[in-house]
Design a protein around this motif. Structure first.
Motif, PDB file in Angstrom:
ATOM      1  N   GLU A  91      37.137  35.632  45.904  1.00 30.96           N
ATOM      2  CA  GLU A  91      38.206  35.426  46.413  1.00 30.96           C
ATOM      3  C   GLU A  91      38.256  34.308  46.847  1.00 30.96           C
ATOM      4  O   GLU A  91      39.376  33.684  47.191  1.00 30.96           O
ATOM      5  CB  GLU A  91      37.680  35.340  49.014  1.00 30.96           C
ATOM      6  N   GLN A  92      37.494  33.155  46.092  1.00 36.31           N
ATOM      7  CA  GLN A  92      37.337  31.802  45.406  1.00 36.31           C
ATOM      8  C   GLN A  92      37.679  31.858  44.703  1.00 36.31           C
ATOM      9  O   GLN A  92      39.064  31.153  44.101  1.00 36.31           O
ATOM     10  CB  GLN A  92      35.882  31.203  45.756  1.00 36.31           C
ATOM     11  N   ALA A  93      37.991  32.682  43.881  1.00 36.98           N
ATOM     12  CA  ALA A  93      38.360  32.393  42.331  1.00 36.98           C
ATOM     13  C   ALA A  93      39.497  32.433  42.495  1.00 36.98           C
ATOM     14  O   ALA A  93      41.310  32.045  41.994  1.00 36.98           O
ATOM     15  CB  ALA A  93      37.674  33.512  41.278  1.00 36.98           C
ATOM     16  N   VAL A  94      40.390  33.431  43.272  1.00 36.50           N
ATOM     17  CA  VAL A  94      42.143  34.248  43.745  1.00 36.50           C
ATOM     18  C   VAL A  94      42.485  32.838  43.997  1.00 36.50           C
ATOM     19  O   VAL A  94      43.857  32.147  43.976  1.00 36.50           O
ATOM     20  CB  VAL A  94      42.134  35.457  44.117  1.00 36.50           C
ATOM     21  N   GLY A  95      41.629  32.204  45.021  1.00 39.74           N
ATOM     22  CA  GLY A  95      42.321  31.311  45.602  1.00 39.74           C
ATOM     23  C   GLY A  95      42.409  30.020  44.656  1.00 39.74           C
ATOM     24  O   GLY A  95      43.174  28.730  44.738  1.00 39.74           O
ATOM     25  N   CYS A  96      42.017  29.729  43.388  1.00 34.77           N
ATOM     26  CA  CYS A  96      42.425  28.955  42.093  1.00 34.77           C
ATOM     27  C   CYS A  96      43.274  29.314  40.998  1.00 34.77           C
ATOM     28  O   CYS A  96      43.665  28.640  40.154  1.00 34.77           O
ATOM     29  CB  CYS A  96      40.663  28.296  42.264  1.00 34.77           C
ATOM     30  N   LEU A  97      44.121  29.993  41.453  1.00 41.79           N
ATOM     31  CA  LEU A  97      44.794  31.034  40.645  1.00 41.79           C
ATOM     32  C   LEU A  97      46.509  30.160  40.264  1.00 41.79           C
ATOM     33  O   LEU A  97      46.801  30.126  41.087  1.00 41.79           O
ATOM     34  CB  LEU A  97      44.685  32.843  40.987  1.00 41.79           C
ATOM     35  N   ALA A  98      46.483  30.580  39.295  1.00 42.67           N
ATOM     36  CA  ALA A  98      48.453  29.432  39.701  1.00 42.67           C
ATOM     37  C   ALA A  98      49.123  31.052  40.019  1.00 42.67           C
ATOM     38  O   ALA A  98      48.378  32.500  39.562  1.00 42.67           O
ATOM     39  CB  ALA A  98      48.129  29.235  38.056  1.00 42.67           C
ATOM     40  N   PRO A  99      50.266  30.700  39.371  1.00 38.04           N
ATOM     41  CA  PRO A  99      51.124  32.394  39.779  1.00 38.04           C
ATOM     42  C   PRO A  99      51.311  32.941  38.536  1.00 38.04           C
ATOM     43  O   PRO A  99      50.737  31.690  37.062  1.00 38.04           O
ATOM     44  CB  PRO A  99      52.452  31.129  39.496  1.00 38.04           C
ATOM     45  N   GLN A 100      51.023  34.129  38.698  1.00 31.30           N
ATOM     46  CA  GLN A 100      50.778  35.127  37.527  1.00 31.30           C
ATOM     47  C   GLN A 100      49.211  35.240  36.493  1.00 31.30           C
ATOM     48  O   GLN A 100      49.092  35.455  35.589  1.00 31.30           O
ATOM     49  CB  GLN A 100      51.708  34.825  35.914  1.00 31.30           C
ATOM     50  N   GLY A 101      48.226  33.925  37.293  1.00 32.28           N
ATOM     51  CA  GLY A 101      47.119  34.296  37.380  1.00 32.28           C
ATOM     52  C   GLY A 101      46.467  35.535  37.339  1.00 32.28           C
ATOM     53  O   GLY A 101      46.932  36.030  37.899  1.00 32.28           O
ATOM     54  N   LYS A 102      45.381  35.495  36.014  1.00 36.19           N
ATOM     55  CA  LYS A 102      44.356  36.578  36.581  1.00 36.19           C
ATOM     56  C   LYS A 102      43.434  36.637  36.845  1.00 36.19           C
ATOM     57  O   LYS A 102      42.207  35.509  36.654  1.00 36.19           O
ATOM     58  CB  LYS A 102      43.978  38.026  34.885  1.00 36.19           C
ATOM     59  N   LEU A 103      42.525  37.969  37.652  1.00 35.38           N
ATOM     60  CA  LEU A 103      40.905  37.736  38.237  1.00 35.38           C
ATOM     61  C   LEU A 103      39.927  38.686  37.051  1.00 35.38           C
ATOM     62  O   LEU A 103      40.982  39.492  37.230  1.00 35.38           O
ATOM     63  CB  LEU A 103      40.417  37.598  39.390  1.00 35.38           C
ATOM     64  N   VAL A 104      39.295  37.924  36.510  1.00 34.63           N
ATOM     65  CA  VAL A 104      38.850  39.060  35.814  1.00 34.63           C
ATOM     66  C   VAL A 104      37.804  39.694  36.089  1.00 34.63           C
ATOM     67  O   VAL A 104      36.383  38.254  35.839  1.00 34.63           O
ATOM     68  CB  VAL A 104      38.495  39.237  34.201  1.00 34.63           C
ATOM     69  N   THR A 116      42.664  38.430  50.719  1.00 30.37           N
ATOM     70  CA  THR A 116      42.881  37.723  51.448  1.00 30.37           C
ATOM     71  C   THR A 116      44.079  36.878  51.393  1.00 30.37           C
ATOM     72  O   THR A 116      44.210  36.842  50.193  1.00 30.37           O
ATOM     73  CB  THR A 116      41.760  36.462  52.234  1.00 30.37           C
ATOM     74  N   GLY A 117      45.158  37.265  52.253  1.00 32.50           N
ATOM     75  CA  GLY A 117      46.454  36.718  51.775  1.00 32.50           C
ATOM     76  C   GLY A 117      46.940  37.079  50.541  1.00 32.50           C
ATOM     77  O   GLY A 117      47.886  37.409  49.451  1.00 32.50           O
TER      78      GLY A 117
END
Length: 187
Positions: A91-104, A116-117
């Motif tokens: 959740e914390q990592a997703v909240g730090c992503l830029a547009p088109q960012g990736k969570l690996v 969330t969101g």
């Protein structure tokens, strides 16, 4: 890991969990030119290690201004790597992503993945990618990099123990006794 994310030079990345694999990830991300590399770990010793291994910034995940600091440093992450396998980290990592960012997702867990969101996530065209191990070609690349002295994993070996001490080694890793990264068991 870098292949899964398609990490490119000058991309801002975050590494959540800088134990053994996360510390190696910092080294590899630096090698491929990711910048800045932001390490996030609750343990001060792990944050210090991440800086020694090439991170540009190391943050405590409990810092209430973490996302603000990440965005100030990077403008948002192109890639966030979760080595912890903890839902709160994701959740914390997703909240730090830029547009088109990736969570690996590198850290393994059987806990449900929730975002969330979700509308914001979709609107920003962000992605979640799974990662599990490496292909044989990736291992060959790592061996070649070590052989050519471009990559040094020896700093990750925090102890060599006799095989008879396997239970002690597991306990030291689980309890983080002596700030272990990797313990090698010798027959």
């Amino acid at each position: 890991m870098t292949a899964t994310a398609g990490t490119r030079p000058a991309q801002a990345v975050g590494v959540w969990g800088t134990g053994g694999l996360g510390a190696h990830a910092v080294q590899l991300l630096r090698m491929v030119g990711a910048a800045p590399i932001i390490a996030i770990d609750p343990l001060p010793a792990a944050r210090d290690r991440a800086l020694e291994f090439g991170a540009d910034l190391a943050l405590d995940p409990d810092d209430p201004a973490l996302a603000k600091r990440v965005f100030a440093e990077s403008g948002g992450l192109a890639v966030a790597f979760d080595f912890a396998g903890v839902p709160a980290v994701r959740e914390q990592a997703v909240g730090c992503l830029a547009p088109q960012g990736k969570l690996v997702l590198v850290g393994l867990t059987d806990q449900p993945l929730t975002i969330t969101g979700g509308t914001r996530f979709s609107y920003l065209q962000q992605q979640v990618l799974g990662h599990y191990g490496s292909l044989a070609v990736h291992v060959e690349e790592l061996v070649a990099l070590v052989r050519r002295r471009r990559l040094d994993f020896s700093r990750s070996v925090s102890g060599v123990l006799p095989l008879a001490s396997a239970a002690d080694a597991v306990d030291r890793l689980a309890q983080k006794k002596g700030n272990p990264i990797r313990l090698i068991l010798r027959p």
